[in-house]
Enzyme design. Structure first.
Site, PDB file in Angstrom:
ATOM      1  N   LYS A 148       0.874  -1.183   0.000  1.00  0.00           N
ATOM      2  CA  LYS A 148       0.000   0.000   0.000  1.00  0.00           C
ATOM      3  C   LYS A 148       0.912   1.234   0.000  1.00  0.00           C
ATOM      4  O   LYS A 148       1.179   1.826   1.050  1.00  0.00           O
ATOM      5  CB  LYS A 148      -0.933  -0.028   1.215  1.00  0.00           C
ATOM      6  CG  LYS A 148      -2.079  -1.019   1.014  1.00  0.00           C
ATOM      7  CD  LYS A 148      -3.086  -0.986   2.143  1.00  0.00           C
ATOM      8  CE  LYS A 148      -3.992   0.206   2.112  1.00  0.00           C
ATOM      9  NZ  LYS A 148      -5.003   0.190   1.053  1.00  0.00           N
TER      10      LYS A 148
HETATM   11  N1  PMP Z   1      -7.314  -3.470  -3.271  1.00  0.00           N
HETATM   12  C1  PMP Z   1      -6.864  -2.219  -3.095  1.00  0.00           C
HETATM   13  C2  PMP Z   1      -6.211  -1.524  -4.243  1.00  0.00           C
HETATM   14  C3  PMP Z   1      -7.012  -1.571  -1.857  1.00  0.00           C
HETATM   15  O1  PMP Z   1      -6.570  -0.330  -1.673  1.00  0.00           O
HETATM   16  C4  PMP Z   1      -7.667  -2.246  -0.815  1.00  0.00           C
HETATM   17  C5  PMP Z   1      -7.878  -1.559   0.512  1.00  0.00           C
HETATM   18  N2  PMP Z   1      -6.810  -1.756   1.381  1.00  0.00           N
HETATM   19  C6  PMP Z   1      -8.100  -3.563  -1.034  1.00  0.00           C
HETATM   20  C7  PMP Z   1      -7.915  -4.133  -2.279  1.00  0.00           C
HETATM   21  C8  PMP Z   1      -8.742  -4.346   0.064  1.00  0.00           C
HETATM   22  O2  PMP Z   1      -7.790  -4.687   1.051  1.00  0.00           O
HETATM   23  P1  PMP Z   1      -8.200  -4.920   2.564  1.00  0.00           P
HETATM   24  O3  PMP Z   1      -9.287  -5.913   2.567  1.00  0.00           O
HETATM   25  O4  PMP Z   1      -6.958  -5.425   3.202  1.00  0.00           O
HETATM   26  O5  PMP Z   1      -8.618  -3.610   3.106  1.00  0.00           O
END
Ligand code: PMP
Length: 309
Positions: free
Chosen positions: A156
């Site tokens: 991220k």
């Molecule tokens: N894909 C992207 C590009 C994201 O930014 C997120 C949010 N974090 C997710 C998927 C979902 O991830 P998570 O379930 O860990 O929040």
């Protein structure tokens, strides 16, 4: 997005004073790392969902971004998250830890020092409260999701979200709620901040991990769906497989679990939440609120934290 305090490198700084200088390299060049985590209200008090997994991904993101010698351990960050929630007194909140770089504008990580902040605020589900039942409308974006050798997809990293912002903004301007992004080969990757699942003949399919963010909600939902007896298959999904799916849903910490009623003007199933989506969504909501068989495994209760690290 207001709160009383933001944790900044060990200090609880009053909200208005938690500022960063204009000449900050993360703002100019995009090397920042962040997480999105949720704390839920349960009968036993406030609890953070899968905090250890989120903090591990945070540290992994810093590692992928090339930040050497990141100063905090997962244990220290864990305590800081709990401290920040308690200091702000929220029963339920969204949690945003972030690493931002400080130093000269040289495009060289080794000239920079990482700084860390943790903000919390009360945040309703990202795609709207009614979306959980009514579903959302999506378009396939003309923007390609990152080629893994241009912007790495497992981290991220702030700069990655320029791509998400473009896709989301143009989807919204075109009248849709969210965008589906295809990977460089043209297969379905994910949405701008959510992972995607389709249901066909009772089987749940989701794209493999290669070109997506490995969502923690995605991993949780795969486990919960299997607990419910569903088969979950990770395999490439083509755009037209979206159009003929019986159900589609997306998952993410901010969005939670949201049905998709329409893609590119094609109605999906009955255009609302389907039965498989509903079953998995209900178990997910029970689990995050402390009422599921997996709750004890995945929840960290805020008032019970032992400051041991
Ligand atoms: N894909 C992207 C590009 C994201 O930014 C997120 C949010 N974090 C997710 C998927 C979902 O991830 P998570 O379930 O860990 O929040």
């Amino acid at each position: 997005m207001r709160s009383k305090y933001i944790w900044m490198d060990g200090d609880l700084v009053p909200f208005e004073q938690a500022t960063v200088h204009f000449l900050n390299p993360t703002m100019h060049y995009g090397t920042g790392v962040f997480e999105g985590i949720r704390c839920y209200e349960t009968r036993r008090g406030s609890a953070v969902f899968r905090l250890k997994e989120h903090l591990q991904r945070f540290i992994d993101s810093a590692h992928i971004a090339g930040i050497l010698d990141y100063p905090y351990s997962a244990g220290e960050l864990y305590n800081a998250v709990h401290l920040t929630i308690r200091a702000n007194g929220f029963a339920a909140c969204y949690i945003r830890p972030m690493i931002y770089m400080t130093g000269p504008l040289t495009l060289t990580l080794d000239d920079w020092t990482p700084a860390t902040g943790i903000a919390v605020w009360e945040w309703a589900p990202f795609l709207g409260k009614e979306a959980a039942e009514k579903g959302v409308r999506m378009m396939v974006s003309s923007f390609t999701r990152h080629h893994p050798n241009v912007m790495m997809t497992k981290a991220k990293i702030s700069g990655n979200y320029v791509n998400s912002t473009l896709a989301k903004t143009f989807a919204r301007r075109a009248g849709f709620d969210e965008a589906v992004m295809l990977d460089p080969q043209g297969y379905v990757a994910e949405c701008t901040g959510e992972n995607l699942f389709i249901v066909r003949d009772g089987v749940i399919y989701t794209p493999p991990r290669t070109t997506i963010l490995e969502g923690i909600t995605r991993a949780s939902v795969i486990t919960l769906a299997r607990d419910l007896g569903y088969t979950v298959v990770e395999e490439p999904i083509a755009r037209d497989q979206l159009y003929i799916a019986d159900e589609i849903f997306v998952t993410g910490t901010a969005a939670e679990l949201v049905p998709v009623g329409e893609v590119d003007f094609r109605r999906i199933g009955n255009g609302r939440r389907g039965p498989v989506t509903q079953a998995v969504q209900e178990l997910f909501h029970e689990t995050v609120r402390g009422l599921g068989a997996r709750s004890h495994e995945w929840l960290d209760f805020v008032d019970e934290t032992v400051i041991a690290c």
